[in-house]
Design a protein around this motif. Structure first.
Motif, PDB file in Angstrom:
ATOM      1  N   ALA A  74       0.842  -1.205   0.000  1.00 45.66           N
ATOM      2  CA  ALA A  74       0.000   0.000   0.000  1.00 45.66           C
ATOM      3  C   ALA A  74       0.876   1.253   0.000  1.00 45.66           C
ATOM      4  O   ALA A  74       0.618   2.213  -0.747  1.00 45.66           O
ATOM      5  CB  ALA A  74      -0.927  -0.014   1.213  1.00 45.66           C
ATOM      6  N   GLU A  75       1.932   1.243   0.794  1.00 46.79           N
ATOM      7  CA  GLU A  75       2.828   2.401   0.840  1.00 46.79           C
ATOM      8  C   GLU A  75       3.561   2.592  -0.488  1.00 46.79           C
ATOM      9  O   GLU A  75       3.739   3.712  -0.966  1.00 46.79           O
ATOM     10  CB  GLU A  75       3.845   2.226   1.981  1.00 46.79           C
ATOM     11  CG  GLU A  75       3.284   2.554   3.348  1.00 46.79           C
ATOM     12  CD  GLU A  75       2.928   4.026   3.452  1.00 46.79           C
ATOM     13  OE1 GLU A  75       1.789   4.393   3.053  1.00 46.79           O
ATOM     14  OE2 GLU A  75       3.766   4.823   3.910  1.00 46.79           O
ATOM     15  N   THR A  76       3.940   1.483  -1.096  1.00 49.13           N
ATOM     16  CA  THR A  76       4.631   1.551  -2.396  1.00 49.13           C
ATOM     17  C   THR A  76       3.723   2.217  -3.429  1.00 49.13           C
ATOM     18  O   THR A  76       4.148   3.103  -4.180  1.00 49.13           O
ATOM     19  CB  THR A  76       4.993   0.115  -2.869  1.00 49.13           C
ATOM     20  OG1 THR A  76       5.771  -0.490  -1.853  1.00 49.13           O
ATOM     21  CG2 THR A  76       5.755   0.121  -4.172  1.00 49.13           C
ATOM     22  N   LEU A  77       2.461   1.804  -3.430  1.00 48.36           N
ATOM     23  CA  LEU A  77       1.520   2.358  -4.414  1.00 48.36           C
ATOM     24  C   LEU A  77       1.189   3.814  -4.108  1.00 48.36           C
ATOM     25  O   LEU A  77       0.960   4.611  -5.007  1.00 48.36           O
ATOM     26  CB  LEU A  77       0.245   1.513  -4.432  1.00 48.36           C
ATOM     27  CG  LEU A  77       0.466   0.102  -4.981  1.00 48.36           C
ATOM     28  CD1 LEU A  77      -0.728  -0.780  -4.680  1.00 48.36           C
ATOM     29  CD2 LEU A  77       0.746   0.144  -6.477  1.00 48.36           C
ATOM     30  N   ARG A  78       1.184   4.152  -2.844  1.00 48.03           N
ATOM     31  CA  ARG A  78       0.900   5.555  -2.472  1.00 48.03           C
ATOM     32  C   ARG A  78       2.002   6.485  -2.989  1.00 48.03           C
ATOM     33  O   ARG A  78       1.723   7.553  -3.522  1.00 48.03           O
ATOM     34  CB  ARG A  78       0.776   5.675  -0.934  1.00 48.03           C
ATOM     35  CG  ARG A  78       0.489   7.087  -0.451  1.00 48.03           C
ATOM     36  CD  ARG A  78       0.435   7.177   1.061  1.00 48.03           C
ATOM     37  NE  ARG A  78       1.716   6.914   1.716  1.00 48.03           N
ATOM     38  CZ  ARG A  78       2.737   7.757   1.763  1.00 48.03           C
ATOM     39  NH1 ARG A  78       2.654   8.955   1.178  1.00 48.03           N
ATOM     40  NH2 ARG A  78       3.864   7.443   2.384  1.00 48.03           N
ATOM     41  N   VAL A  79       3.264   6.047  -2.853  1.00 46.84           N
ATOM     42  CA  VAL A  79       4.364   6.959  -3.221  1.00 46.84           C
ATOM     43  C   VAL A  79       4.740   6.878  -4.704  1.00 46.84           C
ATOM     44  O   VAL A  79       5.548   7.655  -5.175  1.00 46.84           O
ATOM     45  CB  VAL A  79       5.612   6.758  -2.315  1.00 46.84           C
ATOM     46  CG1 VAL A  79       5.269   6.963  -0.859  1.00 46.84           C
ATOM     47  CG2 VAL A  79       6.288   5.411  -2.541  1.00 46.84           C
ATOM     48  N   LEU A  80       4.133   5.924  -5.427  1.00 44.28           N
ATOM     49  CA  LEU A  80       4.420   5.804  -6.864  1.00 44.28           C
ATOM     50  C   LEU A  80       3.425   6.653  -7.660  1.00 44.28           C
ATOM     51  O   LEU A  80       2.210   6.526  -7.484  1.00 44.28           O
ATOM     52  CB  LEU A  80       4.316   4.324  -7.264  1.00 44.28           C
ATOM     53  CG  LEU A  80       4.717   3.951  -8.686  1.00 44.28           C
ATOM     54  CD1 LEU A  80       6.158   4.377  -9.002  1.00 44.28           C
ATOM     55  CD2 LEU A  80       4.597   2.441  -8.893  1.00 44.28           C
ATOM     56  N   GLN A  81       3.959   7.502  -8.522  1.00 44.09           N
ATOM     57  CA  GLN A  81       3.064   8.419  -9.235  1.00 44.09           C
ATOM     58  C   GLN A  81       2.304   7.717 -10.360  1.00 44.09           C
ATOM     59  O   GLN A  81       2.778   6.699 -10.893  1.00 44.09           O
ATOM     60  CB  GLN A  81       3.845   9.624  -9.776  1.00 44.09           C
ATOM     61  CG  GLN A  81       5.009   9.270 -10.623  1.00 44.09           C
ATOM     62  CD  GLN A  81       5.945  10.447 -10.864  1.00 44.09           C
ATOM     63  OE1 GLN A  81       6.359  10.649 -11.981  1.00 44.09           O
ATOM     64  NE2 GLN A  81       6.308  11.203  -9.852  1.00 44.09           N
ATOM     65  N   PRO A  82       1.121   8.227 -10.722  1.00 45.97           N
ATOM     66  CA  PRO A  82       0.380   7.654 -11.847  1.00 45.97           C
ATOM     67  C   PRO A  82       1.270   7.647 -13.095  1.00 45.97           C
ATOM     68  O   PRO A  82       1.988   8.613 -13.368  1.00 45.97           O
ATOM     69  CB  PRO A  82      -0.808   8.604 -12.015  1.00 45.97           C
ATOM     70  CG  PRO A  82      -0.988   9.218 -10.666  1.00 45.97           C
ATOM     71  CD  PRO A  82       0.386   9.340 -10.068  1.00 45.97           C
ATOM     72  N   GLY A  83       1.217   6.537 -13.818  1.00 48.39           N
ATOM     73  CA  GLY A  83       2.111   6.389 -14.986  1.00 48.39           C
ATOM     74  C   GLY A  83       3.453   5.804 -14.588  1.00 48.39           C
ATOM     75  O   GLY A  83       4.272   5.461 -15.451  1.00 48.39           O
ATOM     76  N   GLY A  84       3.685   5.705 -13.299  1.00 49.91           N
ATOM     77  CA  GLY A  84       4.976   5.192 -12.812  1.00 49.91           C
ATOM     78  C   GLY A  84       5.070   3.675 -12.918  1.00 49.91           C
ATOM     79  O   GLY A  84       4.067   2.981 -13.093  1.00 49.91           O
ATOM     80  N   THR A  85       6.301   3.178 -12.786  1.00 49.07           N
ATOM     81  CA  THR A  85       6.553   1.740 -12.964  1.00 49.07           C
ATOM     82  C   THR A  85       7.020   1.107 -11.665  1.00 49.07           C
ATOM     83  O   THR A  85       7.917   1.632 -10.994  1.00 49.07           O
ATOM     84  CB  THR A  85       7.660   1.534 -14.025  1.00 49.07           C
ATOM     85  OG1 THR A  85       7.254   2.199 -15.217  1.00 49.07           O
ATOM     86  CG2 THR A  85       7.883   0.062 -14.325  1.00 49.07           C
TER      87      THR A  85
END
Ligand SMILES: C[S@@+](CC[C@H](N)C(=O)[O-])C[C@H]1O[C@@H](n2cnc3c(N)ncnc32)[C@H](O)[C@@H]1O
Length: 247
Positions: A154-165
């Protein structure tokens, strides 16, 4: 067995309980850090697949946006120095909850200006939402208990920007036809050393990522999947998409 004599208590300074209890002998004890940081040792642990796992993982950075990259926790061997070379001149952020692991990483890097290291628990990242364009998670997830794994994802997805890999290099799913999965003594030995692997083997990473992404209004799409060693290992390349505002 590894909890005999309560040795893990000596390693509990700000370290998650599961890490001190089950992995002190691999990541927190200085002689172990010295020993495991040899490529031949890692290669043996990974059934001789280390070089290929590393190469295939690094290859994915050739077409990902590397404007701001996070490597979630330290790893043994030369992966991080090689990743830094690949990202040049962009910098790399690395966080780990163990200061000894961060010290070890620092000792392997010449150009320290390119590397931003922080002691941090990956279950509670102190980075802003949508901070990173790419995130690498290399053999971390199977070492986490289920609840910690969900928090880290959940934290990984929170800090990853849209379009990010998001690039995840990990064990593949439990398959009935792989000899290491079928041969019970090997399976028992691996899961004795890796107590959370058995559950991880049975989970579909894309599904649990999407469950964590949903409350953030994000979805996760699998862009590519490479399996190695007849599916025993997998390298997933995932894209995060923002489909609506956070609920
Ligand atoms: C990436 S994993 C396994 C890497 C793999 N076995 C290798 O070295 O190639 C091991 C690292 O994760 C770190 N770690 C485990 N749980 C963590 C957490 N909740 N937050 C931050 N770091 C964590 C450990 O301190 C250790 O440095």
């Amino acid at each position: 067995m590894l909890q005999l004599f309560k040795i893990h208590r000596h390693f509990q300074d700000g370290i998650p309980d599961y890490l001190a209890r089950h992995y002190w002998w691999a990541y927190l004890w200085r002689p172990a850090i010295w020993f495991f940081d040899h490529e031949w040792v890692i290669n043996l642990i990974l059934f001789t697949q280390y070089r290929q796992l590393k190469q295939e993982t690094l290859k994915l950075f050739e077409h990902s946006s590397t404007a701001k990259t996070l490597q979630l926790t330290c790893v043994y061997g030369s992966l991080t120095p090689s990743l830094l070379q690949k990202l040049k001149p962009s910098s790399l952020f690395v966080c780990d909850v163990s200061h000894r692991q961060l010290e070890k990483l620092s000792s392997k890097i010449d150009n320290k200006d390119q590397l931003h290291m922080t002691r941090m628990n990956a279950e509670h990242l102190a980075y802003k939402d949508n901070s990173f364009s790419s995130i690498l998670v290399f053999f971390l997830l199977h070492e986490l208990p289920d609840d910690a794994r969900l928090r880290v994802l959940a934290e990984t997805l929170r800090v990853l920007q849209p379009g990010g890999t998001l690039i995840c290099t990990e064990y593949g799913n439990l398959a009935s036809n792989h000899f290491l999965h079928r041969f019970a003594p090997i399976r028992w030995s691996i899961t004795w050393l890796e107590p959370f692997l058995d559950n991880f083997w049975r989970q579909d990473l894309v599904t649990i990522l999407n469950e964590q992404a949903l409350p953030m209004g994000k979805t996760v799409q699998l862009k590519s999947k490479k399996t190695l060693f007849s599916g025993f290992y997998q390298i997933l390349e995932l894209e995060v998409i923002q489909h609506k505002n956070k609920s």
